[in-house]
Each structure stands twice: as C-alpha cells, then as structure tokens.
Design a protein around this motif. Structure first.
Motif, PDB file in Angstrom:
ATOM      1  N   ALA A  79      -0.072   1.501   0.701  1.00 20.19           N
ATOM      2  CA  ALA A  79      -1.446   1.093   0.411  1.00 20.19           C
ATOM      3  C   ALA A  79      -1.510  -0.350  -0.089  1.00 20.19           C
ATOM      4  O   ALA A  79      -2.389  -1.115   0.325  1.00 20.19           O
ATOM      5  CB  ALA A  79      -2.066   2.029  -0.625  1.00 20.19           C
TER       6      ALA A  79
ATOM      7  N   TYR B  84      -3.379  -3.550   1.552  1.00 15.27           N
ATOM      8  CA  TYR B  84      -4.329  -4.381   0.807  1.00 15.27           C
ATOM      9  C   TYR B  84      -4.032  -5.861   1.008  1.00 15.27           C
ATOM     10  O   TYR B  84      -4.955  -6.663   1.224  1.00 15.27           O
ATOM     11  CB  TYR B  84      -4.272  -4.037  -0.678  1.00 15.27           C
ATOM     12  CG  TYR B  84      -5.043  -5.011  -1.536  1.00 15.27           C
ATOM     13  CD1 TYR B  84      -6.433  -4.974  -1.562  1.00 15.27           C
ATOM     14  CD2 TYR B  84      -4.387  -5.975  -2.299  1.00 15.27           C
ATOM     15  CE1 TYR B  84      -7.154  -5.873  -2.338  1.00 15.27           C
ATOM     16  CE2 TYR B  84      -5.099  -6.876  -3.065  1.00 15.27           C
ATOM     17  CZ  TYR B  84      -6.478  -6.823  -3.094  1.00 15.27           C
ATOM     18  OH  TYR B  84      -7.187  -7.721  -3.848  1.00 15.27           O
TER      19      TYR B  84
ATOM     20  N   HIS C  61      -7.760   0.207  -0.399  1.00 18.23           N
ATOM     21  CA  HIS C  61      -6.308   0.374  -0.402  1.00 18.23           C
ATOM     22  C   HIS C  61      -5.736   0.092  -1.796  1.00 18.23           C
ATOM     23  O   HIS C  61      -4.746   0.715  -2.206  1.00 18.23           O
ATOM     24  CB  HIS C  61      -5.677  -0.568   0.623  1.00 18.23           C
ATOM     25  CG  HIS C  61      -6.171  -0.318   2.015  1.00 18.23           C
ATOM     26  ND1 HIS C  61      -6.455  -1.339   2.894  1.00 18.23           N
ATOM     27  CD2 HIS C  61      -6.437   0.828   2.675  1.00 18.23           C
ATOM     28  CE1 HIS C  61      -6.869  -0.827   4.040  1.00 18.23           C
ATOM     29  NE2 HIS C  61      -6.863   0.487   3.934  1.00 18.23           N
TER      30      HIS C  61
END
Length: 653
Positions: free
Chosen positions: A194, A198, A206
C-alpha cells in the motif's frame, strides 16, 4: 415487497455471508486448536484464600483460611490476599505453574520461596489478557502451594492457574499462536504494498490502508501468548490497548477517502477528533496512573467508539442507498463484520466486569476467540483490496476509452495533414510561377545595395584623400610667395595623395570584385596613421591589441574605413589636431574607439559618410555611436566576430 427488497440487496447480503462464513470458519478453527488446552485449568473447589497484610509478607499465614467458592470480594477492592492451591499428582517433566490474571504475585511452598514477579521493580505495565507468569515447581511436587496476589488497587479478573510441563506449554503455544505471526506478516506485506502504491499514485486511500495494516500487524504480533516465550516485555502487549484508537482513525479516514464528500462531511471532522484522542491515549498509556488510564479506556474510549460507529454506519448506508456500486457494497459488508467484532473486543478489553456479566448470560461468548479481531480486520482489508482492484478496473476502462479516442483523433489528424499536404503542393505550384518575378526583384535589390556599398567605399576613400590634398594645397598656396621650395614639396605631397587615393579606389574595386581572403588590417591602419600625421601635421596616439584571425576581410575593411572616416571628419569639420585611437578585443567583439579634440560635436543627423558607415556596421551585426567629447568628438564601434575563422567552420560542417 420483501422478495423485491432482498433482490435489490442481494449483492450486499451475499458479500456479508461470504465474509461471515470466513470469520466463523477461522474462529471455529481457533477454538478447536485451543479447546483441549484452555479447558484444563485447575479446579477451584478446593482453593482457599486469606487476607494478607502486604505484598511483602515473608510467609503464608498458619490459620484464617476461607473457602474460595464464596467468590470473595477481594477482586473488586484490590485487596492483597493469599490463595492456597492444592496440587494434583501429575507426572510431568519440568513441572510449572502457569498463572493468568495476576499483577504482582509470590509463590511459596510453605515457608520456602519459589517465585516472585513485581512489575513495579521492572517499571512494567501489564495487559493481563496477554501476560502470564510461569513458576517452576520442585520435584517431587508439594501437596499444595500458597500464592500471594496483589492487584495494585484495581479490579482484576479471578486468577486462572494450570499445572503442566514447560515443554508441553511451548509446544501448545506454537501450535495455537503461530497463525498470529503469519497474519502479522500478511498485514506487514499489505502495508508495504500500500505504501508503494501511495508513492506511485499519491492516493491517500493507500496511505490509510497502510496505516490500518500496520496497526493490524502490531496487534497480531502482541495479541498472543507465544510472544512472551521469545521476548518477555509486557510493554509490547500493554501498548496494544493504546494503539486501538489509531486503527479507528485509519478506519474512518479510509471511509472518508472511499465515498463522495457529500457523504463524509461529518467524518472529515470527527476523524481529527479521533486522531487527537489517539495521541492523548498513547501519551496517557506511558505517563498516566494505571487507574486513570483504565478509566480513560473504559468510558471515553467506548463512548468514542460507539459514536464513531454510528456516524460511519450512517455515512456508508447513505452512500449505499445513493448508489449500490461495488465500493459501497464491500465497504458496508466489511464495516458490519469488523465493527461487530470490534465492539465485542472493546467490551471484553476495556470493560471486563460488564463483559463477564454478558458472558454469564450468553455462554457462547466463553468460546469466542479473544484475537478474532485481527481476523476481522484482515477481512476488512480484503474488502479494501477489492475496492482498490475495482478502482484499477475503472481506470483501465478509462484508459481503453482514452486510447480509442486517441486513435480516432490520430486518424482525423492524419486526414487533415493529407489535405494540408495537397494544399501545400498547390501552393508550391503557384509559388513556382512567381519565383522568376521574385528572383528578378531580389536581383534588382542586390544591385541597388551593391551600388550603395560601392558609393560609400569610394566616398570614404576619396573623401580622406581629397581632405588631405586640400590641406596640402592650402599650405602650398600660403607658402608659394615666401618659401617656393616648401610650397613645391606641399604640391608634390598633394600629387602623391591624389595618386594614393586613386590606388585606394582601385583596391576597393578589386576587394569588392575578388573579396581577398587576406588583408593586413594592422599594417593598413599603421600606414594610414603615419600618412595622416605627415600630411596634416595632426598627432594620432594609437593602441592596437592583437586581432583575431577569424575577422573577415569585410570586417577589416569596415574597421579601416571607420578610422579613415573618423580622422577625415575630425580634420574637416572639427579642426582637430590630436587623436587617440584604441582597438581591443574580448574574445567575441572588436571594440573601436577614436577620440578627437577640436570643436565639440553637436548631435545631428549623420552625413553621407557616417550614414553609410553606420549601415555597413549594422549589416555586420555591430553598433556605431558618435557622441560629444570634452571637447571634440568620440566615435565608438562594436563589431562581433566568430571564435574561429569562417573557413574552419565551413570545413567542419
């Protein structure tokens, strides 16, 4: 009506059923693994208790023991008390006494001290749900042991004690709690993925996903009994109590990012309140007294959780009713699962007395796995992954549509370019018909320009020669009666000047016709200065720096003619008798400067000579200025030149 409603909500009900099925399946597995172990605690019917003076009693009392079955009130008052526990004959290797729900304790065999744990000596704070004590027992086993308990002024659950071998304990904990470390690894991997997404896409969804995954990783790592085998640090499980609000902040922030702003107005405000409460909780866990910290967790935290759950439910339900798309379906299903389990977790962890009363009325909760919240959180993250995949699918469809639109635009543009090419071909045909007229016009312009150039050059040459000749003739006229011999010399000088002017005209004509590649500017300037001093009696001071080889013949002629024109104008119009001339370079530009005395120059329109000279300088990219001196006149000229000779540049190309 009911059947129609069920059909409308079938995607939501199906998703909830799948998630609930996974949760029940995993929970049943955890219960099955721990059932044979968790139900083997020692029976309390034969236990006895007695009040203690303090935790520092050196030996158990000889009398005053009371039946433990009376459920003594000592649990609610925080009183220090003794507990006498009979031991059954159990042939185990390395016998140990496993004790839960104890803050500080000391184990005795009559007057013989066996084990002591006092958290204040180690500056520990405990989460009793995951902290346990293991007291080694001598062999052969004594018939009973006496345990001194000190709940440190708090209300604690009743102790849970089991007699077993240390090897059996470790084997069972590995079997029972290994899954939590596997789950922590999955959380950590999800967090890394995640955070990578991002940094690539800069989507805060995220980022909050990564935050929740990190909270799940920490909780799964410390929410088990096995961790104490490898790292006996109670602070790790204790801080899990304070980390829970941070997970709630991440949960609310995810909702805020998933749904439209019209559904999350209240969430955007409350999540910052939750973040502030999280910071206060973490600081309180470290510095606040344990009693007050327990109050903070039992009441404000529960209130915050219930209010937040209600607001989030309202926002998700509004989004779901507004548009029943996969995002709202999966988020609503995940919310129901994780919130229901989190509510049980909050009641069990932060309000153990109340939860004990609920357990007495709902016996099924006794079998409810304590760490099922990590499983529910992981299922919620699965829902979030499904939403992220759904968004990537939408983005992929948008890219396909954009690609098709781009192909259509390219085809349209290609057709336009083809039409434009045909138009250019027609324009080229029309242009070819007018090229002859254009060429003739250009030729006429070039002839006029060349005539103007030749006229200027002849003017400069003849003007200088005639000016010097006039000076000589006037001198001869004045000397003719007084000094005929000197007058004759002046006439001879005038004759030489006329011949030299004629030669200059011929040289200029050859220069314009042949464009000699070599022209010695410095020698020509020196000759011009010497002749001007000899024929006019003027004084000319000069300083000429080494000139670059890259100067063209035309540039050299312009510099020479500028000096020639400047001296001629100074003698003719200014009556100058002294001149200062400098010629410098700086690597890119030739700097020409001629200062004359005589009459102060009054700015006016250039005459024929200066105008022609200014135009020639401008055609070569230079600048010429004529300004008043003090007194006299100052003629300056800047002429750019190439760093290498033109011939070399053409050869390199």
């Amino acid at each position: 009506m009911v059947g129609s409603a069920l059909r409308n909500h079938f995607p939501l009900l199906r998703t909830m059923a799948v998630l609930l099925g996974f949760l029940v399946l995993i929970g049943w597995g955890l219960i099955s693994v721990g059932r044979n172990y968790d139900k083997t605690g020692m029976k309390t019917e034969a236990w006895q208790w007695a009040p203690a003076h303090s935790f520092h009693d050196s030996a158990p009392p000889q009398d005053g023991w009371l039946p433990y079955a009376s459920k003594p009130s000592i649990q609610g008052t925080g009183q220090v008390y003794w507990l006498k526990v009979p031991l059954e004959r159990n042939p185990v290797r390395d016998p140990q006494l496993l004790i839960f729900n104890a803050v500080a304790l000391t184990v005795f065999d009559k007057d013989k001290h066996l084990f002591t744990y006092d958290p204040s000596e180690h500056h520990h704070r405990l989460n009793l749900f995951y902290h346990w004590n293991l007291a080694s027992l001598p062999t052969p086993l004594p018939s009973e042991v006496e345990i001194l308990f000190d709940n440190r002024g708090g209300s604690r659950p009743l102790p849970w004690i089991q007699l077993l071998g240390k090897g059996d304990l470790i084997a069972h904990l590995i079997q029972k709690d290994t899954y939590s470390f596997v789950l922590a690894g999955l959380f950590l991997f999800s967090s890394f993925v995640a955070i990578g997404l991002y940094f690539v896409r800069r989507d805060r969804l995220h980022l909050y996903f990564s935050l929740m995954a990190l909270c799940g990783c920490y909780a799964s790592s410390v929410r088990n009994y096995l961790l104490q085998i490898f790292w006996d640090q109670p602070w790790l499980s204790y801080m899990e109590l304070a980390i829970f609000p941070l997970g709630v902040f991440g949960f609310v922030s995810i909702m805020n990012e998933v749904f439209d702003s019209k559904h999350t107005r209240t969430l955007r405000k409350i999540r910052w309140i939750i973040l502030g409460f999280t910071i206060v909780t973490i600081i309180s866990a470290v510095f606040l007294d344990i009693v007050w910290f327990g109050w903070l967790l039992s009441y404000p935290l529960l209130t915050m959780f219930l209010i937040t759950a209600a607001i989030v439910l309202h926002s998700i339900w509004a989004a779901y009713q507004d548009r029943q798309e996969p995002e709202s379906v999966w988020m609503l299903a995940g919310f129901f699962i994780v919130t229901s389990v989190a509510l049980i977790h909050v009641l069990r962890t932060y309000m153990p007395t109340f939860f004990g009363w609920v357990q007495d009325n709902i016996p099924l909760l006794y079998d409810f796995p304590f760490d099922i919240l990590s499983i529910a959180l992981f299922l919620f993250l699965v829902c979030l992954i499904r939403i992220i995949v759904y968004r990537f699918g939408i983005m992929n469809d948008q890219l396909k549509a954009f690609n098709q639109s781009l192909e259509s635009s390219v085809q349209k543009r290609t057709a336009e370019l083809r039409d434009r090419e045909l138009e250019l071909q027609e324009a080229s045909t029309r242009l070819s018909h007018t090229m002859r007229e254009t060429a003739e016009a250009i030729a006429s312009s070039m002839v006029l320009e060349e005539r103007h150039r030749i006229t200027g050059t002849i003017h400069d040459t003849i003007g200088h020669s005639l000016t010097a000749t006039i000076v000589q003739l006037e001198a001869a006229k004045r000397l003719l009666a007084r000094d005929p011999k000197l007058a004759e010399e002046k006439l001879d000088a005038s004759q030489g000047l006329v011949r030299r002017g004629l030669e200059e005209i011929r040289s200029s004509a050859r220069l314009m016709r042949d464009d000699f590649s070599h022209y010695d500017l410095q020698a020509a300037i020196t000759t011009l200065i010497n002749e001007a001093e000899q024929t006019t009696g003027a004084s000319i001071q000069s300083r000429i720096s080494p000139l670059p080889d890259s100067l063209t013949t035309l540039q050299k002629r312009v510099l020479f003619q500028a000096l020639q024109e400047g001296i001629t104008n100074g003698l003719r119009h200014g009556g100058s008798r002294h001149f200062q001339f400098t010629l410098d370079t700086d690597g890119f530009t030739v700097w020409f400067r001629l200062i004359s005395d005589g009459l102060t120059y009054m700015p006016s329109a250039f005459g024929f000579g200066l105008k022609a000279m200014s135009e020639r300088v401008a055609n070569l990219g230079g600048i010429m200025n004529v300004t008043p001196g003090n007194p006299g006149c100052v003629l300056t000229l800047s002429l750019p030149y190439a760093e290498r000779p033109i011939g070399l540049l053409e050869g390199e190309r």
